[in-house]
Design a protein around this motif. Sequence first.
Motif, PDB file in Angstrom:
ATOM      1  N   CYS A 224       3.240 -52.986 -16.085  1.00  0.00           N
ATOM      2  CA  CYS A 224       1.389 -52.572 -15.250  1.00  0.00           C
ATOM      3  C   CYS A 224       0.889 -51.805 -14.709  1.00  0.00           C
ATOM      4  N   HIS A 225       2.197 -49.812 -14.879  1.00  0.00           N
ATOM      5  CA  HIS A 225       1.789 -49.067 -14.113  1.00  0.00           C
ATOM      6  C   HIS A 225       1.806 -47.414 -15.312  1.00  0.00           C
ATOM      7  N   THR A 226       1.121 -46.938 -14.955  1.00  0.00           N
ATOM      8  CA  THR A 226       0.483 -45.861 -16.256  1.00  0.00           C
ATOM      9  C   THR A 226       1.681 -45.089 -16.216  1.00  0.00           C
ATOM     10  N   ALA A 227       2.342 -43.916 -17.288  1.00  0.00           N
ATOM     11  CA  ALA A 227       3.143 -43.316 -16.349  1.00  0.00           C
ATOM     12  C   ALA A 227       2.825 -42.418 -15.914  1.00  0.00           C
ATOM     13  N   ASN A 228       1.676 -41.357 -15.011  1.00  0.00           N
ATOM     14  CA  ASN A 228       1.365 -40.959 -14.198  1.00  0.00           C
ATOM     15  C   ASN A 228       1.090 -41.372 -12.481  1.00  0.00           C
ATOM     16  N   PHE A 229       1.928 -43.137 -12.545  1.00  0.00           N
ATOM     17  CA  PHE A 229       1.396 -43.830 -11.182  1.00  0.00           C
ATOM     18  C   PHE A 229       2.724 -43.004 -10.479  1.00  0.00           C
ATOM     19  N   ASP A 230       2.823 -43.452  -9.391  1.00  0.00           N
ATOM     20  CA  ASP A 230       3.705 -42.692  -7.981  1.00  0.00           C
ATOM     21  C   ASP A 230       4.457 -44.198  -8.085  1.00  0.00           C
ATOM     22  N   LEU A 231       5.610 -44.551  -8.444  1.00  0.00           N
ATOM     23  CA  LEU A 231       5.829 -45.420  -8.275  1.00  0.00           C
ATOM     24  C   LEU A 231       6.630 -46.221  -6.658  1.00  0.00           C
ATOM     25  N   LYS A 232       6.744 -44.989  -5.911  1.00  0.00           N
ATOM     26  CA  LYS A 232       7.167 -44.794  -4.185  1.00  0.00           C
ATOM     27  C   LYS A 232       5.772 -45.256  -3.108  1.00  0.00           C
ATOM     28  N   PRO A 233       6.525 -46.145  -2.151  1.00  0.00           N
ATOM     29  CA  PRO A 233       5.745 -46.915  -1.866  1.00  0.00           C
ATOM     30  C   PRO A 233       5.608 -45.428  -0.642  1.00  0.00           C
ATOM     31  N   ALA A 234       5.075 -45.441  -0.025  1.00  0.00           N
ATOM     32  CA  ALA A 234       4.153 -44.610   1.361  1.00  0.00           C
ATOM     33  C   ALA A 234       5.468 -44.687   2.396  1.00  0.00           C
ATOM     34  N   ASN A 235       5.642 -45.943   2.693  1.00  0.00           N
ATOM     35  CA  ASN A 235       6.985 -46.460   3.611  1.00  0.00           C
ATOM     36  C   ASN A 235       7.859 -45.686   3.142  1.00  0.00           C
ATOM     37  N   HIS A 236       8.005 -45.398   2.269  1.00  0.00           N
ATOM     38  CA  HIS A 236       9.626 -44.802   1.248  1.00  0.00           C
ATOM     39  C   HIS A 236       9.516 -43.383   1.829  1.00  0.00           C
ATOM     40  N   ASN A 237       8.557 -42.699   1.906  1.00  0.00           N
ATOM     41  CA  ASN A 237       8.327 -41.554   2.522  1.00  0.00           C
ATOM     42  C   ASN A 237       8.991 -40.587   3.898  1.00  0.00           C
ATOM     43  N   SER A 238       8.704 -42.234   4.771  1.00  0.00           N
ATOM     44  CA  SER A 238       9.543 -41.705   6.055  1.00  0.00           C
ATOM     45  C   SER A 238      11.052 -41.297   6.283  1.00  0.00           C
ATOM     46  N   PRO A 239      11.246 -40.449   7.152  1.00  0.00           N
ATOM     47  CA  PRO A 239      11.771 -39.559   7.877  1.00  0.00           C
ATOM     48  C   PRO A 239      12.838 -40.691   8.555  1.00  0.00           C
ATOM     49  N   ASN A 240      12.605 -41.707   8.464  1.00  0.00           N
ATOM     50  CA  ASN A 240      13.397 -43.073   9.179  1.00  0.00           C
ATOM     51  C   ASN A 240      13.830 -44.136   8.294  1.00  0.00           C
ATOM     52  N   PHE A 241      13.518 -43.526   7.066  1.00  0.00           N
ATOM     53  CA  PHE A 241      13.245 -44.964   6.177  1.00  0.00           C
ATOM     54  C   PHE A 241      14.537 -45.143   5.921  1.00  0.00           C
ATOM     55  N   MET A 242      15.952 -44.623   5.182  1.00  0.00           N
ATOM     56  CA  MET A 242      17.103 -44.724   5.053  1.00  0.00           C
ATOM     57  C   MET A 242      17.499 -45.992   6.713  1.00  0.00           C
ATOM     58  N   ALA A 243      16.642 -45.178   7.869  1.00  0.00           N
ATOM     59  CA  ALA A 243      17.740 -45.985   8.561  1.00  0.00           C
ATOM     60  C   ALA A 243      17.557 -47.429   9.421  1.00  0.00           C
ATOM     61  N   GLU A 244      15.803 -47.678   8.720  1.00  0.00           N
ATOM     62  CA  GLU A 244      15.622 -48.650   9.302  1.00  0.00           C
ATOM     63  C   GLU A 244      15.267 -49.401   8.221  1.00  0.00           C
ATOM     64  N   HIS A 245      14.819 -49.003   6.985  1.00  0.00           N
ATOM     65  CA  HIS A 245      15.132 -50.196   5.370  1.00  0.00           C
ATOM     66  C   HIS A 245      16.011 -51.219   5.184  1.00  0.00           C
ATOM     67  N   GLY A 246      16.875 -51.399   6.711  1.00  0.00           N
ATOM     68  CA  GLY A 246      17.792 -52.634   6.648  1.00  0.00           C
ATOM     69  C   GLY A 246      17.030 -53.530   7.477  1.00  0.00           C
ATOM     70  N   GLU A 247      16.676 -53.548   8.447  1.00  0.00           N
ATOM     71  CA  GLU A 247      15.734 -54.277   9.220  1.00  0.00           C
ATOM     72  C   GLU A 247      14.621 -54.703   8.392  1.00  0.00           C
ATOM     73  N   LEU A 248      13.977 -53.623   7.761  1.00  0.00           N
ATOM     74  CA  LEU A 248      13.174 -53.952   6.684  1.00  0.00           C
ATOM     75  C   LEU A 248      12.932 -55.539   5.679  1.00  0.00           C
ATOM     76  N   ALA A 249      14.530 -54.948   5.004  1.00  0.00           N
ATOM     77  CA  ALA A 249      14.908 -55.772   4.250  1.00  0.00           C
ATOM     78  C   ALA A 249      15.274 -57.250   4.569  1.00  0.00           C
ATOM     79  N   LYS A 250      16.181 -57.325   6.242  1.00  0.00           N
ATOM     80  CA  LYS A 250      16.923 -58.808   6.352  1.00  0.00           C
ATOM     81  C   LYS A 250      15.137 -59.193   7.253  1.00  0.00           C
ATOM     82  N   GLU A 251      13.680 -59.009   7.299  1.00  0.00           N
ATOM     83  CA  GLU A 251      13.117 -59.031   7.822  1.00  0.00           C
ATOM     84  C   GLU A 251      12.046 -60.301   6.663  1.00  0.00           C
ATOM     85  N   GLN A 252      11.892 -59.269   5.600  1.00  0.00           N
ATOM     86  CA  GLN A 252      11.936 -59.847   3.972  1.00  0.00           C
ATOM     87  C   GLN A 252      12.049 -61.051   3.571  1.00  0.00           C
TER      88      GLN A 252
END
Length: 400
Positions: A224-252
């Motif tokens: 679905c995506h072209t080669a030049n498309f940035d595949l990384k979602p914006a929220n993954h660029n947050s400095p706190n993402f690694m610390a918070e991603h567990g809660e996000l995954a649980k919420e999902q």
Amino acid sequence: MKLIEAFRNPVTRPRAIIWTGVVLVALLLFVFVAVAVSSTYWFCASFCHSAQADTIASYNNSTHKNVACISCHEPVNANPIEFLYLKVEAAVGEIPMMLTSPKGFEIPLNKDSHVAMGGGHMTSAQCTQCHDLKTQKVTPPPGLKINHDVHENLNIACTVCHNRVAHNEQGIVLSNVDPKTGQHNQGHANFMTMDGCCRCHRLADDGQAEPSPFSSASGTCSTCHTANFDLKPANHNSPNFMAEHGELAKEQADQVAEAQAEIAKEPARKVSPDKYAQAVKDVPSIRTINECYTCHDKKFCSDCHGGIEMPHPADFVSNHKAEAQAHPASCAKCHNSGAAVSDSCSSCHHSAPNVPGYQFTTAAAWLKGHGAASQASGVSSCFKCHGPSDCAKCHTTGSF
């Protein structure tokens, strides 16, 4: 009987014929006017769907606000008999709900869009009355590749993806309240999002409860995506993402489980025998799509967490001792309040919540105060993880 006698009597027959003709003409005129009036936007908005103010508001907020309702909600080129039948069927179905308004309506109306998903009358024919893909230039958003021919060849109706084109809820305030729950209308899901695409475009091991209904719908990024498309979602660029991603995954995971439980209680989806309905009869609800798994397969999470299944399965708590012993460093990535690996266990197990003054979150703190805590609360909880020999081992060798 009098009418039959009037036709048999030569004197009254002309008058009977004339009056019969007048009645038939009046009846036909009434039907014609009734059909014409009931097919107008005014009638639909003021009577049929007056209890669904959000439906009308979203229609007025769309690019199709000048298109007659029946252009989409009636079969294309329907013969008069079919047209009248559907009119009567709609009236029989909606009048009782109008009389009990708003209790008779689901909020939001048809929230899973089963009708739009090729449910019988909402087929591609309604759209191609105006939109001819052979002549119309299609301009996907930057970074996306859309092949409409492939979807049409699979009998996937336009509204399976473009479900909010004629009822655009973006930017408007919804007013309806669900009479069953008292909750404010949160609106419909927009299938023109990645979650919507991933109802069909799935990874091979994406951890979803329902498989893709189309084996040819690849879930790889390049589909679905072209080669030049940035595949990384914006929220993954947050400095706190690694610390918070567990809660996000649980919420999902919790949201998906809740949606699956709710849908399991609902009546089975009614599917019409037309080709569009049959093609999408197994498309899962967008509410059951886990956003994390639209990019990452389930193995991705487990590999990152050192082989431990993530999110944890339902029986993990009762069986986690073996996992903790086998992968202590992996557990410590999330369950660690201090520097030592053993602190991951201490943060949950080495505390005495029922004994005032004994709250330990690190192994060092517990080691120092566990004697007083065990004397105050007993050692039965200790032996859930430790054996009597562990006490002797620690107290004779000093190894913890």
